[in-house]
Scaffold this active site. Structure first.
Site, short mmCIF file in Angstrom:
data_model
loop_
_atom_site.label_atom_id
_atom_site.label_comp_id
_atom_site.label_asym_id
_atom_site.label_seq_id
_atom_site.Cartn_x
_atom_site.Cartn_y
_atom_site.Cartn_z
CG ASP A 219 37.14 15.21 18.21
OD1 ASP A 219 37.63 15.29 17.07
OD2 ASP A 219 37.81 15.42 19.24
CD GLU B 247 42.75 11.14 15.35
OE1 GLU B 247 43.46 11.00 16.37
OE2 GLU B 247 42.46 12.27 14.89
CG HIS C 209 36.75 12.61 15.52
ND1 HIS C 209 37.87 12.31 16.26
CD2 HIS C 209 35.70 12.09 16.20
CE1 HIS C 209 37.50 11.64 17.35
NE2 HIS C 209 36.19 11.50 17.33
NE ARG D 133 39.45 20.36 15.74
CZ ARG D 133 39.93 19.39 16.50
NH1 ARG D 133 40.29 18.23 15.94
NH2 ARG D 133 40.03 19.55 17.81
#
Length: 365
Positions: free
Chosen positions: A52, A226, A291, A321
């Site tokens: 993120d 999202e 994201h 990630r």
């Protein structure tokens, strides 16, 4: 006798010559010290882990954040390609107990009305069911210094519903919060918008802008829209979001667009793309790319996307990630063209190394 005198004077002359040579050494001109070549390329990932990722730029610096799980960390750098050497500052740590003590996700830094604000997600002990949006505030000029004050929960008046991934949209002189939330008694994640009366308060009702509906948005459980992010280019406002669950390799980016002068609270202002705009690249070790955030080069003539992706299949929502970045361009209809996730280890030109046309992001500079 003559031979002796000749040898004597020869010896004396040689000694004098050596003496002069010792007291007056020959000076060899020295050139400038060697310089270290300036790197003109970089390779992804920027960090070994960083789900993120978010970037905010102001006054010649980039401020970077990502999900850590238990605190909020801010990095400051003059060059995004050198993020790995940026100093990290922990500006907030989750308390041992309470409604924001667990699952600290997706912090975003914004400079609004002369102060710095961080919007982040956190919840009580348990597996994520109580996730809400929370705020931090700092009046110092440099957000890596000074005191950060916790400003509490940011919620729609009269509602207390699951909410994550808050970001800011500014349009037509108004300011709005975009986020991913749920309806009562549902785990599906949708995108919502609500007007802000101040950087720390919402006013009026929320409006749902998008819900998972196309096949590429329905992978995994629960169904997910999202991580909304906003761009402006030409006459268009672009809302980029992540779809499908992060546990799948098919986590990807989708897009809504609206006229740059439209009322963003009106659902009719927005048009949703039926196809994803950024998807996995297995050959390049990019699974579940999404994201994301956006920034420009320091010269203002290049547009960059930063996003996370897994290097191998089946790695899901964990710390494998890693944050990656690459330049993007614009189509004739004022929508972004992100291309394909660039493979890991491929050399890319650093920001500012080529010319382009500047675009304008909503984040104030």
């Amino acid at each position: 006798m003559l031979l002796f005198r000749s040898s004597f004077w020869t010896t004396l002359l040689l000694a004098g010559t050596l003496g002069c040579s010792k007291s007056s050494p020959t000076v060899v001109p020295q050139g400038p010290p060697p310089t270290t070549p300036v790197a003109t390329t970089f390779t992804n990932p920027l960090l070994a882990a960083g789900p993120d990722p978010w970037v905010y730029q102001k006054d010649g610096f980039y401020y970077y954040m990502h999900t850590t799980g238990n605190n909020v960390v801010l990095r400051k750098t003059a060059k995004m390609s050198e993020l790995g050497s940026a100093v990290s500052t922990t500006i907030w740590a989750a308390p041992a107990t309470g409604p924001n003590s667990q699952n600290v996700w997706a912090p975003e830094l914004h400079f609004l009305d002369g102060k710095w604000y961080v919007y982040f997600t956190a919840g009580p002990p348990g597996c994520c069911g109580g996730q809400r949006l929370w705020m931090l505030e700092n009046a110092n000029a440099d957000p890596t210094t000074g005191a950060w004050t916790e400003r509490g929960q940011l919620a729609v008046p009269g509602q207390d519903l699951w909410a994550i991934d808050g970001t800011i949209l500014e349009q037509n002189g108004g300011r709005y919060l975009l986020w991913s939330g749920q309806e009562p008694n549902s785990e599906q994640q949708n995108l919502y918008i609500c007007r802000m009366s101040s950087p720390t308060a919402l006013t009026g009702a929320r409006v749902q802008l998008s819900a998972p509906q196309y096949g590429w948005e329905l992978n995994g459980f629960p169904k997910v829209n999202e991580a909304p992010q906003v761009l402006r280019h030409g006459s268009k406002t672009v809302l980029v979001y992540s779809a499908s669950h992060c546990s799948t390799d098919d986590y990807a980016l989708g897009m809504l667009t609206a006229p740059a002068t439209a009322d963003p609270m009106m659902l009719a202002s927005w048009t949703k793309s039926p196809t994803p705009i950024f998807v996995k690249n297995p050959a390049g070790q990019a699974y579940g790319p999404g994201h994301n955030g956006f920034f420009t080069s320091r010269t203002g003539n290049e547009d960059w996307i930063i996003y996370h992706a897994n290097p191998r299949t089946g790695q899901g929502c964990g710390d494998s990630r890693s944050p990656r970045m690459q330049k993007f361009t614009w189509r004739a209809d004022d929508t972004p063209d992100f291309g394909t996730p660039v493979p890991l280890g491929v050399s890319l030109p650093r920001a500012g190394s080529s010319a382009g046309n500047p675009s304008y992001f909503f984040s104030p500079r």
